[in-house]
Design a protein around this motif. Structure first.
Motif, PDB file in Angstrom:
ATOM      1  N   TYR A   1     111.953  -1.847  20.105  1.00  0.00           N
ATOM      2  CA  TYR A   1     112.948  -0.836  20.420  1.00  0.00           C
ATOM      3  C   TYR A   1     113.832  -0.717  19.196  1.00  0.00           C
ATOM      4  O   TYR A   1     114.572  -1.648  18.855  1.00  0.00           O
ATOM      5  CB  TYR A   1     113.744  -1.243  21.645  1.00  0.00           C
ATOM      6  CG  TYR A   1     114.740  -0.219  22.116  1.00  0.00           C
ATOM      7  CD1 TYR A   1     116.071  -0.563  22.337  1.00  0.00           C
ATOM      8  CD2 TYR A   1     114.351   1.093  22.352  1.00  0.00           C
ATOM      9  CE1 TYR A   1     116.993   0.363  22.775  1.00  0.00           C
ATOM     10  CE2 TYR A   1     115.257   2.032  22.794  1.00  0.00           C
ATOM     11  CZ  TYR A   1     116.582   1.664  23.002  1.00  0.00           C
ATOM     12  OH  TYR A   1     117.478   2.603  23.451  1.00  0.00           O
TER      13      TYR A   1
ATOM     14  N   CYS B   1     111.191   3.879  21.001  1.00  0.00           N
ATOM     15  CA  CYS B   1     110.267   2.818  21.374  1.00  0.00           C
ATOM     16  C   CYS B   1     108.960   3.036  20.615  1.00  0.00           C
ATOM     17  O   CYS B   1     108.289   4.059  20.783  1.00  0.00           O
ATOM     18  CB  CYS B   1     110.038   2.825  22.878  1.00  0.00           C
ATOM     19  SG  CYS B   1     109.054   1.439  23.465  1.00  0.00           S
TER      20      CYS B   1
ATOM     21  N   CYS C   1     112.392   0.531  25.624  1.00  0.00           N
ATOM     22  CA  CYS C   1     111.105  -0.134  25.748  1.00  0.00           C
ATOM     23  C   CYS C   1     111.058  -1.102  26.922  1.00  0.00           C
ATOM     24  O   CYS C   1     110.012  -1.676  27.197  1.00  0.00           O
ATOM     25  CB  CYS C   1     110.789  -0.935  24.488  1.00  0.00           C
ATOM     26  SG  CYS C   1     110.360   0.042  23.047  1.00  0.00           S
TER      27      CYS C   1
ATOM     28  N   PRO D   1     106.674  -1.919  28.143  1.00  0.00           N
ATOM     29  CA  PRO D   1     106.573  -1.739  26.685  1.00  0.00           C
ATOM     30  C   PRO D   1     105.153  -1.730  26.162  1.00  0.00           C
ATOM     31  O   PRO D   1     104.891  -1.159  25.098  1.00  0.00           O
ATOM     32  CB  PRO D   1     107.366  -2.923  26.133  1.00  0.00           C
ATOM     33  CG  PRO D   1     107.329  -3.948  27.203  1.00  0.00           C
ATOM     34  CD  PRO D   1     107.383  -3.166  28.486  1.00  0.00           C
TER      35      PRO D   1
END
Length: 126
Positions: free
Chosen positions: A52, A33, A103, A107
């Motif tokens: 991601y 991520c 993620c 995120p």
């Protein structure tokens, strides 16, 4: 040891474009991520975009969606942030960050990220 180094910042006028790069080194294989954050003087750090790397899913803050694009180059262990239609309110120090895991959860939440670069300054003048 993981290191992240940003580059590509600078000064542009309103409506201009910049492309930020983040070069990663060290053991990043389990950190799929990758994200960009920014922080303006007197303001909290704000998540801008995340990706991601294992499926390419992207996440954007509402303030930049449609103007900024995050991308990756796994072979180079790098992430990029293409910024178009820049506005004065985009002025900030921009940081790249990486973390373990997917993620999908938070995120754009800085608290979830394990490693950070030193930042690159972006200044947009009106």
């Amino acid at each position: 040891q993981v290191q992240l180094v940003e580059s590509g910042g600078g000064s542009v006028q309103t409506g201009g474009s910049l492309r930020l790069s983040c070069a990663g080194s060290g053991d990043t294989d389990d950190m799929p991520c990758m994200a960009w954050f920014r922080q303006a003087p007197g303001r909290e750090r704000e998540g801008v975009a995340a990706i991601y790397t294992r499926d390419g899913n992207e996440y954007y803050a509402a303030s930049v969606e449609g103007r900024f694009t995050i991308s990756q180059d796994n072979a180079k262990n790098a992430a990029y942030l293409e910024m178009n239609s820049l506005k004065p309110e985009d002025t900030a120090m921009y940081y790249c960050a990486r973390r373990r895991g997917n993620c999908r959860l938070g995120p754009l939440n800085a608290d979830w990220y394990d490693y950070w670069g030193q930042g690159t300054q972006v200044t947009v003048s009106s």
